[in-house]
Design a protein around this motif. Structure first.
Motif, mmCIF file in Angstrom:
data_model
loop_
_atom_site.group_PDB
_atom_site.id
_atom_site.type_symbol
_atom_site.label_atom_id
_atom_site.label_comp_id
_atom_site.label_asym_id
_atom_site.label_seq_id
_atom_site.Cartn_x
_atom_site.Cartn_y
_atom_site.Cartn_z
ATOM 1 N N ALA A 305 0.819 -1.216 0.000
ATOM 2 C CA ALA A 305 0.000 0.000 0.000
ATOM 3 C C ALA A 305 0.848 1.259 0.000
ATOM 4 O O ALA A 305 0.500 2.254 -0.649
ATOM 5 C CB ALA A 305 -0.935 -0.004 1.208
ATOM 6 N N ARG A 357 0.071 11.036 2.696
ATOM 7 C CA ARG A 357 -0.699 10.452 1.583
ATOM 8 C C ARG A 357 -0.666 8.925 1.641
ATOM 9 O O ARG A 357 -1.693 8.267 1.429
ATOM 10 C CB ARG A 357 -0.136 10.924 0.237
ATOM 11 C CG ARG A 357 -0.431 12.383 -0.094
ATOM 12 C CD ARG A 357 -0.131 12.667 -1.561
ATOM 13 N NE ARG A 357 1.263 12.358 -1.897
ATOM 14 C CZ ARG A 357 2.264 13.229 -1.816
ATOM 15 N NH1 ARG A 357 2.032 14.462 -1.390
ATOM 16 N NH2 ARG A 357 3.494 12.876 -2.156
ATOM 17 N N ALA A 358 0.503 8.362 1.913
ATOM 18 C CA ALA A 358 0.645 6.907 1.912
ATOM 19 C C ALA A 358 -0.177 6.270 3.034
ATOM 20 O O ALA A 358 -0.899 5.287 2.807
ATOM 21 C CB ALA A 358 2.121 6.527 2.045
ATOM 22 N N ARG A 360 -2.740 7.615 4.578
ATOM 23 C CA ARG A 360 -4.160 7.875 4.305
ATOM 24 C C ARG A 360 -4.703 6.851 3.305
ATOM 25 O O ARG A 360 -5.779 6.263 3.538
ATOM 26 C CB ARG A 360 -4.338 9.294 3.753
ATOM 27 C CG ARG A 360 -5.797 9.706 3.549
ATOM 28 C CD ARG A 360 -5.882 11.057 2.859
ATOM 29 N NE ARG A 360 -5.360 12.127 3.676
ATOM 30 C CZ ARG A 360 -6.099 12.820 4.549
ATOM 31 N NH1 ARG A 360 -7.386 12.532 4.705
ATOM 32 N NH2 ARG A 360 -5.554 13.805 5.240
ATOM 33 N N ALA A 361 -3.957 6.614 2.230
ATOM 34 C CA ALA A 361 -4.412 5.659 1.218
ATOM 35 C C ALA A 361 -4.546 4.257 1.797
ATOM 36 O O ALA A 361 -5.499 3.532 1.485
ATOM 37 C CB ALA A 361 -3.437 5.659 0.048
ATOM 38 N N TRP A 362 -3.590 3.865 2.634
ATOM 39 C CA TRP A 362 -3.652 2.529 3.250
ATOM 40 C C TRP A 362 -4.873 2.407 4.171
ATOM 41 O O TRP A 362 -5.606 1.408 4.116
ATOM 42 C CB TRP A 362 -2.368 2.271 4.034
ATOM 43 C CG TRP A 362 -2.365 0.983 4.788
ATOM 44 C CD1 TRP A 362 -2.505 -0.277 4.280
ATOM 45 C CD2 TRP A 362 -2.208 0.825 6.205
ATOM 46 N NE1 TRP A 362 -2.445 -1.199 5.290
ATOM 47 C CE2 TRP A 362 -2.259 -0.561 6.478
ATOM 48 C CE3 TRP A 362 -2.001 1.720 7.251
ATOM 49 C CZ2 TRP A 362 -2.135 -1.069 7.781
ATOM 50 C CZ3 TRP A 362 -1.866 1.209 8.533
ATOM 51 C CH2 TRP A 362 -1.929 -0.160 8.789
ATOM 52 N N GLY A 365 -8.084 2.441 2.099
ATOM 53 C CA GLY A 365 -8.246 1.256 1.263
ATOM 54 C C GLY A 365 -8.313 -0.031 2.023
ATOM 55 O O GLY A 365 -8.751 -1.057 1.508
#
Length: 366
Positions: A305, A357-358, A360-362, A365
């Motif tokens: 991720a 960002r990393a 948050r995306a993990w 998702g």
């Protein structure tokens, strides 16, 4: 303690950009033992977040979602720093053409704390349940560590399936950590007048064999679960002496052993006793290391991720406390760890934003 800048008195606004939040955190002096003001600001900033259950334990703040998700992750960071040396308040500077946040704690680890605070406030319905922890007394002896205190007194707050420590990793993932052992070697002699030195036994001279062994020591590199951990063994303090005309009868040497996570602290202590058999040896401080734990499926999902390749963590971090609880844990945060505690401590703004960002995306998702 230096006076806090005026900006340290303002409430935290977690709606600001993550770099600005990082700078605000740097502005608040929080040397180990003096974390209360920063803990107060963090508690106040999260108090209105209805999606979080908020718990305060001393100067540790815990915020938890309760969405009934099948997976819970713990994301933690310490709020204390080493002593300030003319590097507070924080500043946005340009270094080698790159915008950086400069100041004490920017690397270790207020930028990581800022990332966590912003996400804690904004992620109302993440794909997993999250326990956010900001804790005190990480930069001092293990007996004072705020996360260790929670593990002893409120272990239910640390429960989870996976943990992320926001320690500086330059935006990469560092698995596990070396353990650390500090021992004090004592040599004894007999006092005498320095003009008649032959009538005494010089305890300081008796430390020479230990110093020679340390100088000749070649650190081992040990592979553990696919990651290569470099060990270290060094003298870090020496003491002794009575007066300028007296042969000393007592001298001490403090040795720090950074050991790979293939061994326990007890095994590391046994190694030190084998290496220095002629000295009195007392353990001054010890913290277990942590194996990488990267074979866990959730750890592999995290690596994918955040698009990172795992590396070993040479320094000790609190991933070891989660490892001891059976929770796989990794280090992931902004900042070059080689700049931690440096007087020119600084972290690129882009790296802080990347980590936000990393993560948050993990978390979105799952």
């Amino acid at each position: 303690m230096p006076d806090a800048p005026a900006s340290a008195l303002r409430p935290l606004d977690l709606g600001e950009g993550v770099v600005e939040i990082s700078r605000r955190l740097v502005d608040v002096p929080s040397v180990s033992g003096d974390e209360a003001s920063l803990a107060d600001l963090i508690e106040a900033a999260l108090a209105g977040a209805e999606h979080l259950e908020l718990v305060r334990d001393g100067d540790a703040i815990v915020a938890r979602t309760g969405l009934g998700r099948p997976v819970r992750v713990v994301i933690a960071g310490h709020i204390d720093t080493v002593p300030i040396n003319g590097n507070v308040p924080g500043e946005i500077r340009t270094v080698d053409g790159e915008e950086v946040l400069w100041g004490r704690g920017s690397v270790d680890m207020k930028a990581g704390v800022a990332v966590q605070l912003k996400l804690a406030a904004e992620l109302v319905a993440p794909a997993v349940d999250v326990t956010w922890i900001w804790y005190d007394h990480e930069e001092v002896e293990a007996s004072k560590n705020g996360l260790a205190r929670l593990a002893r007194t409120r272990p239910e707050l640390l429960a989870g399936d996976f943990a992320v420590l926001g320690e500086p990793t330059a935006g990469e993932v560092e698995g596990g950590c070396n353990g650390t052992l500090r021992v004090v070697l004592t040599a004894r002699g007999r006092r005498a007048h320095s003009a008649r030195a032959w009538m005494g036994e010089n305890a300081i001279h008796a430390l020479a064999p230990a110093l020679e062994r340390l100088a000749a020591y070649e650190p081992a590199t040990i592979e553990v679960d696919g990651l290569a951990y470099r060990e270290g063994l060094n003298a870090v303090a020496i003491g002794g002496g009575v007066a300028g005309n007296v042969i000393p009868d007592l001298a001490t040497l403090t040795v720090n052993y950074r050991f790979a996570p293939d061994k326990t602290a007890a095994e590391a202590e046994a190694r030190m006793r084998e290496l220095f058999p002629e000295y009195e040896l007392v353990v001054d401080d010890a913290s277990e290391g942590a194996r990488p734990g990267l074979d866990a499926p959730i750890a592999q999902e995290f690596l994918r991720a955040v698009d990172a390749v795992a590396r070993p963590k040479y320094g000790w971090t609190d991933v070891a406390r989660f490892s001891a609880l059976g929770i796989p844990a990794v280090n992931f945060g902004p900042g070059d760890p080689s700049l931690a505690h440096a007087d020119d401590e600084r972290v690129p703004s882009a790296q802080i934003e990347h980590c936000e960002r990393a993560l948050r995306a993990w978390l979105i998702g799952g």
